[in-house]
Design a protein around this motif. Structure first.
Motif, PDB file in Angstrom:
ATOM      1  N   ILE A  13      -7.394   4.951   5.904  1.00 45.81           N
ATOM      2  CA  ILE A  13      -7.876   5.466   4.620  1.00 45.81           C
ATOM      3  C   ILE A  13      -6.866   6.474   4.087  1.00 45.81           C
ATOM      4  O   ILE A  13      -6.570   7.465   4.761  1.00 45.81           O
ATOM      5  N   TYR A  14      -6.347   6.213   2.876  1.00 42.75           N
ATOM      6  CA  TYR A  14      -5.503   7.208   2.212  1.00 42.75           C
ATOM      7  C   TYR A  14      -6.411   8.139   1.436  1.00 42.75           C
ATOM      8  O   TYR A  14      -7.137   7.715   0.536  1.00 42.75           O
ATOM      9  N   ASP A  15      -6.387   9.416   1.811  1.00 47.01           N
ATOM     10  CA  ASP A  15      -7.203  10.441   1.165  1.00 47.01           C
ATOM     11  C   ASP A  15      -6.266  11.343   0.367  1.00 47.01           C
ATOM     12  O   ASP A  15      -5.461  12.074   0.954  1.00 47.01           O
ATOM     13  N   PRO A  16      -6.347  11.304  -0.965  1.00 48.83           N
ATOM     14  CA  PRO A  16      -5.450  12.117  -1.787  1.00 48.83           C
ATOM     15  C   PRO A  16      -5.540  13.610  -1.493  1.00 48.83           C
ATOM     16  O   PRO A  16      -4.555  14.323  -1.663  1.00 48.83           O
ATOM     17  N   GLU A  17      -6.689  14.082  -1.043  1.00 46.57           N
ATOM     18  CA  GLU A  17      -6.832  15.510  -0.737  1.00 46.57           C
ATOM     19  C   GLU A  17      -5.980  15.908   0.462  1.00 46.57           C
ATOM     20  O   GLU A  17      -5.570  17.057   0.585  1.00 46.57           O
ATOM     21  N   LYS A  18      -5.694  14.947   1.349  1.00 46.39           N
ATOM     22  CA  LYS A  18      -4.875  15.215   2.533  1.00 46.39           C
ATOM     23  C   LYS A  18      -3.430  14.802   2.335  1.00 46.39           C
ATOM     24  O   LYS A  18      -2.527  15.335   2.973  1.00 46.39           O
ATOM     25  N   GLY A  19      -3.198  13.813   1.468  1.00 44.22           N
ATOM     26  CA  GLY A  19      -1.853  13.278   1.286  1.00 44.22           C
ATOM     27  C   GLY A  19      -1.392  12.562   2.544  1.00 44.22           C
ATOM     28  O   GLY A  19      -2.192  12.088   3.338  1.00 44.22           O
ATOM     29  N   ASP A  20      -0.087  12.488   2.733  1.00 49.82           N
ATOM     30  CA  ASP A  20       0.514  11.870   3.919  1.00 49.82           C
ATOM     31  C   ASP A  20       1.718  12.722   4.302  1.00 49.82           C
ATOM     32  O   ASP A  20       2.861  12.348   4.051  1.00 49.82           O
ATOM     33  N   PRO A  21       1.446  13.901   4.892  1.00 45.27           N
ATOM     34  CA  PRO A  21       2.522  14.857   5.186  1.00 45.27           C
ATOM     35  C   PRO A  21       3.658  14.272   6.028  1.00 45.27           C
ATOM     36  O   PRO A  21       4.815  14.623   5.824  1.00 45.27           O
ATOM     37  N   ALA A  58       2.636  15.186  -0.472  1.00 46.50           N
ATOM     38  CA  ALA A  58       1.878  16.435  -0.480  1.00 46.50           C
ATOM     39  C   ALA A  58       0.392  16.199  -0.715  1.00 46.50           C
ATOM     40  O   ALA A  58       0.014  15.247  -1.409  1.00 46.50           O
ATOM     41  N   PRO A  59      -0.458  17.068  -0.152  1.00 49.38           N
ATOM     42  CA  PRO A  59      -1.891  17.003  -0.476  1.00 49.38           C
ATOM     43  C   PRO A  59      -2.073  17.112  -1.986  1.00 49.38           C
ATOM     44  O   PRO A  59      -1.331  17.823  -2.662  1.00 49.38           O
ATOM     45  N   GLY A  60      -3.042  16.380  -2.501  1.00 53.07           N
ATOM     46  CA  GLY A  60      -3.296  16.382  -3.934  1.00 53.07           C
ATOM     47  C   GLY A  60      -2.586  15.258  -4.673  1.00 53.07           C
ATOM     48  O   GLY A  60      -2.728  15.133  -5.886  1.00 53.07           O
ATOM     49  N   THR A  61      -1.840  14.411  -3.956  1.00 54.32           N
ATOM     50  CA  THR A  61      -1.128  13.292  -4.581  1.00 54.32           C
ATOM     51  C   THR A  61      -2.063  12.091  -4.693  1.00 54.32           C
ATOM     52  O   THR A  61      -2.535  11.578  -3.678  1.00 54.32           O
ATOM     53  N   SER A  62      -2.321  11.649  -5.913  1.00 49.80           N
ATOM     54  CA  SER A  62      -3.201  10.497  -6.105  1.00 49.80           C
ATOM     55  C   SER A  62      -2.525   9.231  -5.586  1.00 49.80           C
ATOM     56  O   SER A  62      -1.298   9.163  -5.478  1.00 49.80           O
ATOM     57  N   PHE A  63      -3.331   8.226  -5.286  1.00 49.64           N
ATOM     58  CA  PHE A  63      -2.784   6.954  -4.796  1.00 49.64           C
ATOM     59  C   PHE A  63      -1.841   6.349  -5.838  1.00 49.64           C
ATOM     60  O   PHE A  63      -0.786   5.825  -5.503  1.00 49.64           O
ATOM     61  N   GLU A  64      -2.228   6.446  -7.107  1.00 49.39           N
ATOM     62  CA  GLU A  64      -1.409   5.888  -8.183  1.00 49.39           C
ATOM     63  C   GLU A  64      -0.038   6.561  -8.255  1.00 49.39           C
ATOM     64  O   GLU A  64       0.935   5.932  -8.676  1.00 49.39           O
ATOM     65  N   ALA A  65       0.026   7.828  -7.849  1.00 49.46           N
ATOM     66  CA  ALA A  65       1.284   8.584  -7.922  1.00 49.46           C
ATOM     67  C   ALA A  65       2.206   8.334  -6.721  1.00 49.46           C
ATOM     68  O   ALA A  65       3.350   8.776  -6.722  1.00 49.46           O
ATOM     69  N   LEU A  66       1.701   7.622  -5.710  1.00 45.67           N
ATOM     70  CA  LEU A  66       2.555   7.324  -4.555  1.00 45.67           C
ATOM     71  C   LEU A  66       3.701   6.423  -4.983  1.00 45.67           C
ATOM     72  O   LEU A  66       3.508   5.533  -5.822  1.00 45.67           O
ATOM     73  N   PRO A  67       4.891   6.621  -4.419  1.00 49.37           N
ATOM     74  CA  PRO A  67       5.996   5.719  -4.767  1.00 49.37           C
ATOM     75  C   PRO A  67       5.691   4.289  -4.333  1.00 49.37           C
ATOM     76  O   PRO A  67       4.965   4.073  -3.361  1.00 49.37           O
ATOM     77  N   GLU A  68       6.223   3.320  -5.059  1.00 42.63           N
ATOM     78  CA  GLU A  68       5.984   1.909  -4.726  1.00 42.63           C
ATOM     79  C   GLU A  68       6.527   1.569  -3.339  1.00 42.63           C
ATOM     80  O   GLU A  68       6.090   0.599  -2.727  1.00 42.63           O
ATOM     81  N   THR A  69       7.451   2.366  -2.852  1.00 43.76           N
ATOM     82  CA  THR A  69       8.044   2.112  -1.536  1.00 43.76           C
ATOM     83  C   THR A  69       7.206   2.694  -0.400  1.00 43.76           C
ATOM     84  O   THR A  69       7.514   2.459   0.769  1.00 43.76           O
TER      85      THR A  69
END
Length: 54
Positions: A13-21, A26-37
């Motif tokens: 589960i990708y949780d935008p509140e946690k991000g993917d450090p 960074a925390p707060g990054t929406s799924f849509e804002a993730l790079p395509e890569t």
């Protein structure tokens, strides 16, 4: 509230509140804002392999 997304291959589960450090997301990054890569940190699936959790 930010929308969570689930990897259809491994269930991560990708949780935008946690991000993917570990991937520099960074925390707060929406799924849509993730790079395509960006890929699933558990199984390496592409962003296209995620579905929005309802």
């Amino acid at each position: 509230m930010a929308q969570k997304y689930k990897c259809t291959l491994c269930g991560y589960i990708y949780d935008p509140e946690k991000g993917d450090p570990d991937s520099g997301i960074a925390p707060g990054t929406s799924f849509e804002a993730l790079p395509e890569t960006w890929t699933c940190p558990q199984c390496g699936a592409a962003k296209d392999d995620f579905e929005e959790l309802k």
